[in-house]
Design an enzyme around this catalytic site. Structure first.
Site, short mmCIF file in Angstrom:
data_model
loop_
_atom_site.label_atom_id
_atom_site.label_comp_id
_atom_site.label_asym_id
_atom_site.label_seq_id
_atom_site.Cartn_x
_atom_site.Cartn_y
_atom_site.Cartn_z
N LEU A 155 -15.37 -28.51 8.56
CA LEU A 155 -16.12 -27.26 8.49
C LEU A 155 -16.82 -27.25 7.14
CD1 LEU A 155 -13.60 -24.57 9.84
CD2 LEU A 155 -15.54 -25.58 11.05
N ASP A 156 -18.01 -26.67 7.10
CA ASP A 156 -18.74 -26.55 5.84
C ASP A 156 -17.92 -25.80 4.80
OD1 ASP A 156 -20.92 -27.83 6.90
OD2 ASP A 156 -22.07 -26.00 7.26
N LEU A 157 -18.23 -26.05 3.54
CA LEU A 157 -17.58 -25.34 2.43
C LEU A 157 -17.54 -23.84 2.66
CD1 LEU A 157 -16.59 -25.19 -0.60
CD2 LEU A 157 -19.03 -25.01 -1.19
N THR A 193 -17.83 -22.10 5.42
CA THR A 193 -17.34 -21.65 6.73
C THR A 193 -15.82 -21.62 6.74
OG1 THR A 193 -19.26 -22.69 7.77
CG2 THR A 193 -17.42 -22.09 9.21
#
Length: 220
Positions: A65-67, A69
């Site tokens: 998951l993105d930073l 998110t």
């Protein structure tokens, strides 16, 4: 030589919640502002997997998951599980859903966004819609709740391209609130964080062969 100073990631001190644990894998809740894997700079080594490895030395990463998110992730605890789950991701057999709050009021109750995504080499790490060299990307959406200036939506990415949900919602004209990469200034200012959270993850459990459905409700 790049003279710009390195980007240092804010260190989230929020706890990683264990949602499910067995001999083969974990389901966990990743906080926002925590990397999934270590960054390149030595000061960006703090991340989800290194924290988990302090308690579960064999923990590994099979997706990210993105930073910015938050939400649910699966963490394999052995090599056979890693290979099995990785294959399910590659074959698009893993079902994922996200809750997001986006700018403006969506008129349609549901729909899909089918636009190819490519890396924007001139402005990395941003992505871009590119019909010439982009990889296919498909997102389904459903309106959950409408406000006066925002809409809560359920997002289901069928593909897993980098920044897919963020750029697809921007292309729809409804960027995700708090998105510092793709939102216009007004939408960025309407939230103190990226309003994107991974809520469900469903796949075949490698050990039991049964469908495992993990849930992690959004806290916004």
């Amino acid at each position: 030589m790049d003279s710009n100073p390195p980007y240092l990631v804010p260190h989230s001190r929020e706890e990683i919640r264990i949602l499910h644990e067995d001999d083969d894998l974990l389901l966990v809740r990743k906080p926002d502002l925590l990397l999934s894997i270590p960054g390149r700079h030595p000061l960006n080594k703090d991340c989800l997997v290194t924290r988990l490895q302090q308690r579960y030395p064999s923990a590994s990463i099979v997706h990210r998951l993105d930073l910015d998110t938050s939400g649910i992730m699966v963490i394999p605890l052995n090599k056979p599980t890693h290979a099995h789950v990785s294959r399910q991701f590659q074959q698009r057999r893993v079902e994922k859903s996200y809750h997001a709050i986006v700018y403006g009021v969506l008129e349609r109750d549901n729909g899909e966004i089918d636009l190819p995504i490519a890396t924007n080499w001139a402005d990395r790490p941003r992505q871009m819609i590119c019909h010439e060299r982009g990889r296919s990307a498909l997102t389904r959406f459903e309106v959950l709740e409408r406000g006066t200036d925002r809409t809560r939506v359920l997002l289901k990415p069928i593909t897993g391209r980098s920044h897919q949900l963020r750029i697809h919602m921007r292309e729809l004209g409804h960027p995700i609130l708090g998105c510092d990469m793709y939102a216009h200034p007004q939408a960025l200012a309407m939230a103190s964080r990226l309003m994107l959270h991974a809520t469900t993850l469903a796949f075949e459990h490698p050990g039991t062969g049964q469908r495992l459905v993990g849930e992690c409700p959004a806290d916004f």
